[in-house]
Write a protein that holds these residues in place. Structure first.
Motif, PDB file in Angstrom:
ATOM      1  N   ASP A 149       0.907  -1.327  -0.088  1.00 20.31           N
ATOM      2  CA  ASP A 149       0.592   0.486  -0.412  1.00 20.31           C
ATOM      3  C   ASP A 149       0.835   1.205   0.100  1.00 20.31           C
ATOM      4  O   ASP A 149       1.693   1.004   0.449  1.00 20.31           O
ATOM      5  CB  ASP A 149      -0.612   0.173   1.578  1.00 20.31           C
ATOM      6  CG  ASP A 149      -2.114  -0.771   1.408  1.00 20.31           C
ATOM      7  OD1 ASP A 149      -2.917  -0.775  -0.084  1.00 20.31           O
ATOM      8  OD2 ASP A 149      -2.339  -1.356   1.807  1.00 20.31           O
TER       9      ASP A 149
ATOM     10  N   TYR B  96       0.037   5.480   1.472  1.00 25.24           N
ATOM     11  CA  TYR B  96      -0.497   5.140   1.833  1.00 25.24           C
ATOM     12  C   TYR B  96      -0.506   7.010   2.242  1.00 25.24           C
ATOM     13  O   TYR B  96       0.235   7.790   2.564  1.00 25.24           O
ATOM     14  CB  TYR B  96      -0.405   5.070   3.274  1.00 25.24           C
ATOM     15  CG  TYR B  96      -1.149   5.658   5.118  1.00 25.24           C
ATOM     16  CD1 TYR B  96      -2.371   5.580   4.389  1.00 25.24           C
ATOM     17  CD2 TYR B  96      -1.765   4.387   5.824  1.00 25.24           C
ATOM     18  CE1 TYR B  96      -3.461   5.996   5.884  1.00 25.24           C
ATOM     19  CE2 TYR B  96      -2.443   5.391   6.874  1.00 25.24           C
ATOM     20  CZ  TYR B  96      -3.356   5.672   6.902  1.00 25.24           C
ATOM     21  OH  TYR B  96      -4.288   5.567   7.861  1.00 25.24           O
TER      22      TYR B  96
ATOM     23  N   GLY C 248       0.906   6.886  -7.175  1.00 26.28           N
ATOM     24  CA  GLY C 248      -0.086   5.035  -6.959  1.00 26.28           C
ATOM     25  C   GLY C 248      -0.413   4.912  -5.014  1.00 26.28           C
ATOM     26  O   GLY C 248      -0.506   3.618  -5.326  1.00 26.28           O
TER      27      GLY C 248
ATOM     28  N   THR D 104      -3.066   4.471  -2.709  1.00 29.14           N
ATOM     29  CA  THR D 104      -3.437   3.128  -2.386  1.00 29.14           C
ATOM     30  C   THR D 104      -4.992   3.971  -1.772  1.00 29.14           C
ATOM     31  O   THR D 104      -5.885   2.975  -1.028  1.00 29.14           O
ATOM     32  CB  THR D 104      -3.409   1.466  -2.399  1.00 29.14           C
ATOM     33  OG1 THR D 104      -2.348   2.049  -0.817  1.00 29.14           O
ATOM     34  CG2 THR D 104      -2.705   1.603  -3.310  1.00 29.14           C
TER      35      THR D 104
ATOM     36  N   LYS E 142      -6.768   4.008  -8.322  1.00 31.57           N
ATOM     37  CA  LYS E 142      -5.775   3.348  -7.774  1.00 31.57           C
ATOM     38  C   LYS E 142      -6.207   3.314  -6.093  1.00 31.57           C
ATOM     39  O   LYS E 142      -5.678   2.151  -5.509  1.00 31.57           O
ATOM     40  CB  LYS E 142      -4.260   3.425  -7.750  1.00 31.57           C
ATOM     41  CG  LYS E 142      -4.216   3.026  -8.855  1.00 31.57           C
ATOM     42  CD  LYS E 142      -2.500   3.190  -8.544  1.00 31.57           C
ATOM     43  CE  LYS E 142      -1.924   2.938 -10.611  1.00 31.57           C
ATOM     44  NZ  LYS E 142      -0.392   3.066 -10.675  1.00 31.57           N
ATOM     45  N   ILE E 143      -7.175   4.100  -5.135  1.00 29.70           N
ATOM     46  CA  ILE E 143      -7.383   3.922  -4.149  1.00 29.70           C
ATOM     47  C   ILE E 143      -8.876   2.956  -3.597  1.00 29.70           C
ATOM     48  O   ILE E 143      -9.382   2.888  -4.201  1.00 29.70           O
ATOM     49  CB  ILE E 143      -7.870   5.391  -3.756  1.00 29.70           C
ATOM     50  CG1 ILE E 143      -7.096   6.111  -3.590  1.00 29.70           C
ATOM     51  CG2 ILE E 143      -8.724   5.765  -2.238  1.00 29.70           C
ATOM     52  CD1 ILE E 143      -7.571   8.208  -4.079  1.00 29.70           C
ATOM     53  N   LYS E 144      -7.526   2.309  -3.086  1.00 36.38           N
ATOM     54  CA  LYS E 144      -9.175   0.895  -2.344  1.00 36.38           C
ATOM     55  C   LYS E 144      -9.934   1.539  -1.093  1.00 36.38           C
ATOM     56  O   LYS E 144     -11.138   0.962  -1.011  1.00 36.38           O
ATOM     57  CB  LYS E 144      -7.961  -0.169  -1.949  1.00 36.38           C
ATOM     58  CG  LYS E 144      -7.310  -0.162  -1.117  1.00 36.38           C
ATOM     59  CD  LYS E 144      -6.436  -1.754  -0.358  1.00 36.38           C
ATOM     60  CE  LYS E 144      -5.948  -1.452   0.519  1.00 36.38           C
ATOM     61  NZ  LYS E 144      -5.304  -2.748   1.256  1.00 36.38           N
TER      62      LYS E 144
ATOM     63  N   SER F 166     -13.472   7.064  -6.455  1.00 35.01           N
ATOM     64  CA  SER F 166     -12.441   5.461  -7.077  1.00 35.01           C
ATOM     65  C   SER F 166     -13.421   4.826  -7.146  1.00 35.01           C
ATOM     66  O   SER F 166     -13.695   3.673  -6.031  1.00 35.01           O
ATOM     67  CB  SER F 166     -11.612   5.400  -5.588  1.00 35.01           C
ATOM     68  OG  SER F 166     -10.413   4.219  -6.012  1.00 35.01           O
TER      69      SER F 166
ATOM     70  N   LYS G  62     -15.640   3.318  -3.275  1.00 35.27           N
ATOM     71  CA  LYS G  62     -14.854   2.648  -2.553  1.00 35.27           C
ATOM     72  C   LYS G  62     -14.726   3.048  -0.667  1.00 35.27           C
ATOM     73  O   LYS G  62     -15.647   4.744  -0.771  1.00 35.27           O
ATOM     74  CB  LYS G  62     -13.316   2.918  -2.547  1.00 35.27           C
ATOM     75  CG  LYS G  62     -12.549   2.818  -3.162  1.00 35.27           C
ATOM     76  CD  LYS G  62     -12.835   0.688  -3.910  1.00 35.27           C
ATOM     77  CE  LYS G  62     -12.134   0.315  -5.254  1.00 35.27           C
ATOM     78  NZ  LYS G  62     -12.530   0.275  -5.923  1.00 35.27           N
TER      79      LYS G  62
END
Length: 774
Positions: free
Chosen positions: A408, A410, A455, A457, A482-484, A505, A508
């Motif tokens: 990840d 962050y 990137g 996440t 790409k953010i979960k 996103s 999410k």
């Protein structure tokens, strides 16, 4: 105006919401997908209000809505789906639903799949169905849960703990955690580990400087980070004595992170000071912590402009300052005789025989590593010492609730002066995630492009920040897919702002987080194993026991919808057991009821538990208010305002929550001395300047009014006449309980009344601020 229901939407409605950017073909396609979602949901739910959840689930899962669609289109569908939703019967509307497959891939799901059958037996089903049961088990068996978590984090003990929890000392209601253990938590952050998998070539930090938005993202490996930290630690050891408190007052840059870790690695104590504080607030924190020195910058760079920082720090009279340049290698300002530049400070270690070697200071687990500050109601901020337990607690919640781990990236724009700074630092380095830092303002497109290019996440936010992004439309055209997961803390969230954020996103989850500096964590939060509702918390955090108390201090049943002051079970790993400048027992335990033989710990929030068990913060039970994500007290605000102008006799500061949620607004009521006549607009300017100069430049007075007469219309009823009208929505309500005895001087007589809502109307005097008199 949105149609009454989702099945009434037309293609023309969709095109209008699309603002001209939606072709007829795309509108027809969306309309067809909506019809399919409604049909499928109707077949599965059998009609009724609960069908709305299934419709929205289908809309999200089939990706009917795209991140680049206009926000008006997202609004149209969401609010149309839930047009007739009755939250009083069904709980808050849900927008995100975990899948069984994905749940087993989360950190918490993996832990539950591994340990759930053994710990829960046949009652264990799967991570979603059994989450509440597993969390309840963790509350009642914290030793079991924490033994699992200690193996999940990158922890290396010099001496292992004798046990997880010792409750034999009855003078310590919070117990003694990991007794006998010795370690250096900064070393744990910097060493490679097999689980979580961290290697020397792993990327530890990514960053970018504001203005370099088209350049490559900078990267630092774990080995490079360790070498830089060791370099600073050696210089510190040659300059200071073990145990000294050393402050940091600068933006959260790569160098700030290196300095923080070096201070802890070398056995000193970090003093956290936000770079937005006025000189008087800096001085207070230096005095209370007895800091021997302070790391700072010559300037702060924001939006291409330079704002002085060193000069503000010097005004606070620190013993010694180590000054970093905002640009280049040399500081751009004349330093005091006792101060030293960053370059010269590091040069002190040039003669070191082993510049890349340093022996960490190994200390007992309960040794202080960081002094942070949180406002109380006395006017002086509480000095809160973090021990080596604190990073374990906060990183465990990142692991279990926000689902942060190896792989990840962050990002959470914050500062080491606020609790989120140390939290995200430890949460990354103890879980194996990469820390993402933007050296500049997070308000504009440059930050958003960094999120895209790095990137990211997992993106943490503050609601005010999200509102700015949405309103300025500065993030349009960027790819955040790409953010979960998102996370949010600091203020009450606005539903529509979070709708905008989540949509960036493909919807999410936005994990709402609410805790405290003294807890080093969140006590209520969201979970990727539970459905989520905008602006609400789905659970108490792992091992946290929460009770909601009625007006008599009696806990409501856990399954009852209610509103009351929160109490925490005292066995809370990472929570403070001491304060530097206040009586810990008085602040957190005195006057609190017992529950099942345990003294409850005070937190101060008023919580609402909804139907379905979701939690919403309704404000504070004390005089603390939340302004722009920063907690302060009415006493601090009033102390500054009372001295701001010679015409002021007395002031009352309250905070008001907008009716649709979101950050609190600062409202000030004024009583003038006899013979003075001041216009509210001018006083508002005077107060704003005084507050920003003496407290924090981020605080803003949103409304101000002057009391010109008062009388009792009948017992229990107050009539308060103001010089002007405060323009607030009639559905607005004061969120924080600012009811206190406010001494009003009128015609040379003192009257003690409780402030409720001062609007020139009759309002019932009440012990609560949940009444609506607008």
């Amino acid at each position: 105006m949105a149609p009454n229901n989702i099945d009434q939407l037309t293609i023309d409605d969709l095109r209008r919401a699309g603002g001209g950017g939606l072709s007829i073909e795309e509108a027809q396609h969306i309309h067809q997908l909506i019809k399919q979602a409604v049909s499928k949901a109707n077949a599965e739910a059998g009609g009724g209000q609960l069908m709305a959840r299934e419709v929205w689930r289908e809309v999200v899962s089939s990706r009917v809505l795209k991140p680049n669609h206009p926000h008006a289109l997202h609004q149209l569908l969401y609010y149309s789906v839930y047009a007739h939703w009755d939250a009083s019967v069904h709980g808050p509307p849900l927008y995100w639903f975990p899948s069984l497959h994905d749940s087993k891939l989360t950190n918490m799901g993996r832990i539950m799949e591994t340990h759930g059958p053994r710990l829960l037996g046949t009652s264990y089903k799967d991570p979603i169905a059994s989450f509440n049961v597993f969390r309840d088990f963790a509350v009642h068996h914290p030793e079991v849960y924490w033994s699992i978590i200690l193996k999940e984090l990158a922890l290396t003990f010099r001496e292992s703990p004798k046990c997880i929890l010792d409750t034999t000392d009855k003078s310590r209601p919070g117990g003694t955690w990991l007794p006998g253990s010795v370690l250096n938590i900064a070393e744990c952050c910097l060493l490679p580990s097999s689980h979580p998998r961290k290697e020397d070539h792993s990327c530890a930090i990514v960053w970018r400087d504001e203005g370099d938005d088209n350049s490559d993202v900078n990267r630092m490996t774990l080995k490079q980070l360790r070498e830089q930290v060791v370099l600073v630690a050696n210089a510190l050891e040659r300059t200071f004595r073990k145990g000294d408190a050393i402050a940091i007052d600068m933006p959260m840059t790569v160098n700030a992170v290196i300095i923080y870790l070096a201070i802890v690695l070398a056995g000193f104590v970090v003093v956290s000071i936000a770079d937005s504080f006025a000189a008087k607030e800096i001085a207070t924190r230096l005095r209370v912590s007895k800091a021997k020195a302070i790391f700072t910058q010559d300037f702060i760079l924001r939006g291409g402009r330079k704002f002085p920082l060193y000069s503000r720090v010097v005004e606070a009279s620190p013993d010694k300052a180590i000054v970093l340049p905002a640009i280049g290698n040399d500081v751009g300002i004349q330093l005091r005789e006792q101060d030293i530049s960053w370059k010269d400070f590091l040069a002190r270690d040039n003669q070191h025989s082993r510049p890349n070697h340093f022996t960490p200071a190994y200390l007992p687990i309960d040794s202080a590593i960081n002094i942070l500050f949180s406002s109380g109601t006395t006017g002086e901020p509480k000095a809160i010492p973090w021990t080596q337990l604190s990073p374990i607690r906060c990183s465990s919640e990142a692991l279990a609730h926000i689902n942060v781990g190896v792989g990840d990236v962050y990002c959470w724009p914050t500062n080491l002066g606020w609790v989120m700074g140390p939290i995200i630092l430890f949460s990354c380095f103890l879980t194996g995630a990469t820390l993402a830092l933007y050296h500049g303002s997070p308000l504009g497109r440059g930050f958003g492009k960094f999120v895209q290019d790095a990137g990211v996440t997992v993106l943490g936010t503050v609601p005010s920040l999200v509102k700015t992004w949405k309103n300025t439309k500065c993030m349009e055209g960027l790819d955040w897919t790409k953010i979960k997961s998102f996370a949010s803390t600091g203020e009450a969230s606005n539903v529509d702002d979070d709708l905008w954020l989540s949509s960036k996103s493909y919807y999410k989850p936005v994990i709402e987080c609410c805790g405290g500096t003294e807890l080093s964590s969140c006590y209520i939060i969201g979970s990727p194993l539970q459905p989520q509702a905008f602006g609400a918390f789905s659970t108490a955090s792992m091992t946290t026991g929460v009770v909601i108390l009625d007006e008599h201090g009696i806990p409501y049943p856990d399954d009852k919808a209610c509103v009351g002051e929160v109490g925490l079970l005292p066995l809370y790993l990472g929570a403070t057991d001491r304060l530097l400048n206040a009586d810990h027992e008085d602040v957190y335990f005195k006057g609190m009821p017992t529950f099942k033989g345990m003294s409850l710990r005070r937190h101060g929030d008023i919580l609402k538990r909804t139907v379905g068990g979701y939690l919403v913060v309704q404000g504070r039970a004390d005089d603390t208010m939340n302004l722009g994500g920063i907690k302060t007290s009415s006493v601090e605000i009033e102390r500054v305002c009372d001295r701001a102008d010679e015409s002021i006799l007395e002031t009352a500061a309250v905070s008001v929550a907008p009716p649709d949620g979101g950050p609190e607004l600062l409202v000030i009521f004024v009583v003038l001395k006899e013979g003075f006549d001041k216009q509210p607009g001018k006083l508002k300017t005077v107060f704003s300047k005084a507050i920003q100069t003496n407290l924090n430049p981020l605080f803003k007075v949103r409304f101000l009014d002057v009391l010109i007469s008062i009388h009792m219309s009948r017992p229990g009823m107050l009539f308060l006449q103001l010089s002007t009208t405060i323009y607030l929505d009639r559905n607005a309500r004061i969120q924080n309980s600012k009811l206190k005895s406010f001494s009003l001087a009128l015609r040379n007589k003192q009257k003690h009344i409780d402030i409720l809502l001062i609007t020139g109307e009759q309002c019932e005097d009440s012990a609560r601020v949940s009444q609506n008199c607008f």
